[in-house]
Write an enzyme that holds these catalytic residues in place. Structure first.
Site, PDB file in Angstrom:
ATOM      1  CD  GLU A  28      -2.919  -0.991   2.406  1.00 45.39           C
ATOM      2  OE1 GLU A  28      -2.737  -0.135   3.277  1.00 45.39           O
ATOM      3  OE2 GLU A  28      -3.896  -1.749   2.403  1.00 45.39           O
ATOM      4  CD  GLU A  79      -3.507  -5.823   4.266  1.00 45.21           C
ATOM      5  OE1 GLU A  79      -4.303  -5.032   4.808  1.00 45.21           O
ATOM      6  OE2 GLU A  79      -2.284  -5.632   4.200  1.00 45.21           O
TER       7      GLU A  79
END
Ligand code: BGC
Length: 446
Positions: free
Chosen positions: A158, A343
């Site tokens: 991320e 995720e």
């Protein structure tokens, strides 16, 4: 093989931050600054996974996953970020990888999940372009030890969240509040990804991926101003990180920076090196409105109502995952590699009942709904090759400390006692109902 897994990250679970030669990371520094983390919590002990990893591998074996996404702490391997290698740090991951393979679980390591060595922060952190090349050196060092046994590598986790929370808004380490001045941290992370992908391949690595946090962006209304704001937000959160990697160019950044002078000739070719998979982390959609007068950014979060929420207050919108995946497919077409959902999960206030059980029915509903949404996207032609629940264990949830619990396994942080929750048993039954290929290396279904 379809990866069915769980995910964690080093600083969130390992603890042992000063053991066996590990150097400090930006998070070790940040958690010590008053007011940064709720109740002054730190990752000094976290889930004590550094000592209890055998128990945690056994929990995963019991769960029946065939893959585990964890992260490698750069400051364990290179305490100063560069230069001298700490073999004891590598030994830890070496043992973990072997134990996973022995349990029939594919190791899927992420090389950077926000824990930059403090020594590199002192050289400017991700605002310093040199850090990109140092990351590639670190990737090569780890691959030299593990590439023979790791089927899938993830370079970064991320880069959007790290840039936005760490450099733009000061909510995560290293705690800088630069607003649009944070953009070079995006570019240097992307460059680091591209250079590391090359280094990994040169070291004989198997497959290489990048994990982006992606969100469907919903305009608050169909008014021109809201549509423009939503587009600006989509550029910042999603396209800034997906376009250069998949298309070899940046989206129009003029709402943020007139001339991105940090991009040099050849960078985009490096960043756009072919990927074997795109990791996608999905939590919720984002609803965006035009900014109020005087807003410094060209958008404002308008909030989402009418959906259940997690303990964090995040809206639960399972179909957002289908929406996101099909939109990625529509935007990138043939340039989109296979997708791994690296995720997906939710925080809940999980309190053990007097008999010790943890009945997290809302998490079961969350996972069930999102898996169904993933399958709908696949039925619509999106090539998804893996799904990792965030997270295996309740853990150190960054600025929230230990207040947000995401685990399939409850952790009592006073005793380190692990208790599988209802959701663990549910996921286990779900996995038992399909051929995950665990221990057999066979092909698997979804
Ligand atoms: C991060 C995790 C984090 C999770 C929940 C993701 O953005 O990669 O480290 O725990 O979200 O907030």
């Amino acid at each position: 093989m379809f990866f069915w897994g769980t995910a964690t990250a080093a600083y969130q679970i390992e603890g042992a931050t000063a053991e066996d030669g590990r150097g400090p990371s930006v998070w070790d520094t940040f958690v010590r600054e008053p007011g940064r983390v709720k109740d002054g919590h730190t990752g000094d002990v976290a889930c004590d996974h550094y000592h209890r990893w055998r128990e945690d591998v056994a929990l995963m074996a019991g769960l029946g996953v065939n893959a585990y996404r964890f992260s490698i702490a750069w400051p364990r391997v290179l305490p100063q970020g560069a230069g001298e290698v700490n073999e004891r740090g590598l030994d830890f991951y070496d043992r973990l990888v072997d134990a996973l393979l022995e349990a029939g679980i594919s190791p899927v390591p992420t090389l950077f999940h926000w824990d930059l060595p403090q020594a590199l922060e002192e050289r400017g952190g991700w605002l310093n372009r040199d850090v990109a090349a140092l990351f590639a050196d670190y990737a090569a060092t780890v691959a030299a030890r593990l590439a023979d046994r790791v089927p899938m590598w993830i370079t970064l986790n991320e880069p959007f969240v790290h840039m936005a929370y760490g450099y733009a808004m000061g909510l995560h380490a290293p705690g800088r509040l630069l607003l649009t001045g944070a953009l070079p941290a995006a570019h240097h992370q992307l460059l680091a990804h591209g250079l590391a992908a090359g280094a990994l391949r040169a070291a004989g690595a198997g497959q290489v991926a990048l994990t982006n946090n992606c969100t469907p962006v919903w305009p608050a209304s169909q008014d021109e101003a809201d549509l423009r704001a939503a587009d600006a937000y989509d550029i910042l959160h999603n396209r800034l990180f997906n376009d250069p990697v998949l298309l070899g160019r940046y989206p129009d950044l003029s709402a943020y920076v007139p001339e991105p002078d940090f991009v040099r000739d050849g960078d985009l070719e490096t960043i756009a090196a072919p990927l074997d998979a795109l990791g996608v982390n999905y939590y919720n959609p984002t609803r965006i409105a035009a900014p109020a007068d005087g807003g410094v950014l060209p958008f404002e979060d308008a909030g989402i109502t009418g959906h259940p929420t997690t303990a964090f207050g995040w809206p639960v919108v399972p179909d957002g995952l289908r929406e996101l995946l099909t939109a990625l497919r529509a935007r990138y077409g043939a340039a989109l590699p296979p997708i791994l959902i690296t995720e997906n999960g939710c925080s809940q206030e999980d309190v053990p009942a007097p008999d010790g059980t943890v009945e997290d029915e809302a998490r079961v509903a969350f996972l069930d709904g999102h898996l169904a949404a993933m399958r709908r996207a696949m039925a619509e032609g999106v090539d998804v090759r893996g799904y990792f629940v965030w997270s295996l264990l309740d853990n150190f949830e960054w600025a929230e400390g230990y207040h947000q619990r995401f685990g399939l396994v409850h952790v009592d942080f006073a005793t380190q006692r692990r208790t599988p929750k209802r959701s663990y048993h549910w996921y286990k039954a779900f996995l038992a109902g399909r051929n995950t290929g665990r221990n057999t290396g066979q092909n698997t279904d979804t």
